[in-house]
Design a protein around this motif. Sequence first.
Motif, PDB file in Angstrom:
ATOM      1  N   ASP A  84       0.866  -1.182   0.000  1.00 56.80           N
ATOM      2  CA  ASP A  84       0.000   0.000   0.000  1.00 56.80           C
ATOM      3  C   ASP A  84       0.901   1.231   0.000  1.00 56.80           C
ATOM      4  O   ASP A  84       2.084   1.153   0.347  1.00 56.80           O
ATOM      5  CB  ASP A  84      -0.862   0.003   1.279  1.00 56.80           C
ATOM      6  CG  ASP A  84      -1.982   1.045   1.295  1.00 56.80           C
ATOM      7  OD1 ASP A  84      -2.229   1.700   0.255  1.00 56.80           O
ATOM      8  OD2 ASP A  84      -2.618   1.218   2.355  1.00 56.80           O
ATOM      9  N   ASP A  85       0.335   2.358  -0.375  1.00 54.55           N
ATOM     10  CA  ASP A  85       1.024   3.624  -0.121  1.00 54.55           C
ATOM     11  C   ASP A  85       1.055   3.792   1.393  1.00 54.55           C
ATOM     12  O   ASP A  85       0.226   3.222   2.104  1.00 54.55           O
ATOM     13  CB  ASP A  85       0.264   4.794  -0.744  1.00 54.55           C
ATOM     14  CG  ASP A  85       0.175   4.703  -2.266  1.00 54.55           C
ATOM     15  OD1 ASP A  85       0.924   3.904  -2.873  1.00 54.55           O
ATOM     16  OD2 ASP A  85      -0.660   5.414  -2.843  1.00 54.55           O
ATOM     17  N   MET A  86       2.014   4.570   1.873  1.00 56.80           N
ATOM     18  CA  MET A  86       2.090   4.781   3.320  1.00 56.80           C
ATOM     19  C   MET A  86       2.182   6.270   3.624  1.00 56.80           C
ATOM     20  O   MET A  86       2.573   7.073   2.785  1.00 56.80           O
ATOM     21  CB  MET A  86       3.296   4.055   3.922  1.00 56.80           C
ATOM     22  CG  MET A  86       4.643   4.646   3.563  1.00 56.80           C
ATOM     23  SD  MET A  86       5.992   3.752   4.398  1.00 56.80           S
ATOM     24  CE  MET A  86       7.412   4.592   3.671  1.00 56.80           C
ATOM     25  N   ILE A  87       1.803   6.598   4.837  1.00 62.79           N
ATOM     26  CA  ILE A  87       1.985   7.953   5.358  1.00 62.79           C
ATOM     27  C   ILE A  87       3.107   7.876   6.376  1.00 62.79           C
ATOM     28  O   ILE A  87       3.126   6.979   7.224  1.00 62.79           O
ATOM     29  CB  ILE A  87       0.709   8.458   6.056  1.00 62.79           C
ATOM     30  CG1 ILE A  87      -0.457   8.517   5.065  1.00 62.79           C
ATOM     31  CG2 ILE A  87       0.944   9.841   6.690  1.00 62.79           C
ATOM     32  CD1 ILE A  87      -1.812   8.678   5.748  1.00 62.79           C
ATOM     33  N   ILE A  88       4.050   8.802   6.270  1.00 55.43           N
ATOM     34  CA  ILE A  88       5.054   8.954   7.325  1.00 55.43           C
ATOM     35  C   ILE A  88       4.968  10.387   7.841  1.00 55.43           C
ATOM     36  O   ILE A  88       4.580  11.292   7.110  1.00 55.43           O
ATOM     37  CB  ILE A  88       6.493   8.646   6.851  1.00 55.43           C
ATOM     38  CG1 ILE A  88       6.919   9.562   5.708  1.00 55.43           C
ATOM     39  CG2 ILE A  88       6.640   7.176   6.484  1.00 55.43           C
ATOM     40  CD1 ILE A  88       8.407   9.513   5.387  1.00 55.43           C
TER      41      ILE A  88
END
Length: 163
Positions: A84-88
Amino acid sequence: MHTIKAEAISREAYAPFGVYYDYLNPEGYALEGEIHKFYPDRISESCTTRVGYSPIAVRKEEKIVIKSVEYHTTSPEMILPLNDDMIIHVAPASGGTPVPEWTKAFVVPKGTMVKINTAIWHLAPLPVKENVLHAMIILPECTYANDCTVVELKAEQQFEIVL
C-alpha cells in the motif's frame, strides 16, 4: 488538536528529513544485460554493524492521531511500503525534545523506499488504503533495543494527520 495534511512526497519538501527512491519505477543510469536492467546504489548508507530487515504490519485506524514519536541518535531508518502507499510523519532533530509544531506528513507510494535521517522524529508508517500496511524496516540490528528514544506527547502536543 493540531491537524497536519499529508502531502505527496517530493524531493524538495522531503530533503530536510532524508531521501527516497521509487523502486517500482526506477530512473537514471542502469547496467543492462540481455534480460535485465540493474540500477545500482540508489540509496546507500554506511553501517559499522550488521543490518536488520524487519517486517512491520500497521493496522489502519479511523482517525490518525499521533500520540508518541521516536528518534535514533546513531543511524537513519529506511522504510519500504510493500502492499500500500504509506503515510510517514517527520520533524526536525531537536536534541531530545519533540517539536510536533514542525512536523510534516508525506504520502509515499508503494515500492518507494524512504530514508529518514539520523535524529529525525518519526514513528511507524501508516496505511493509506489497505486495512493493514505491510512494510520493511531497515535499521542496524537491535536499534529498537539500544538506540530508540520514544516520547509520549502531551495532550496539547498530539496531532491528527489527514489526507
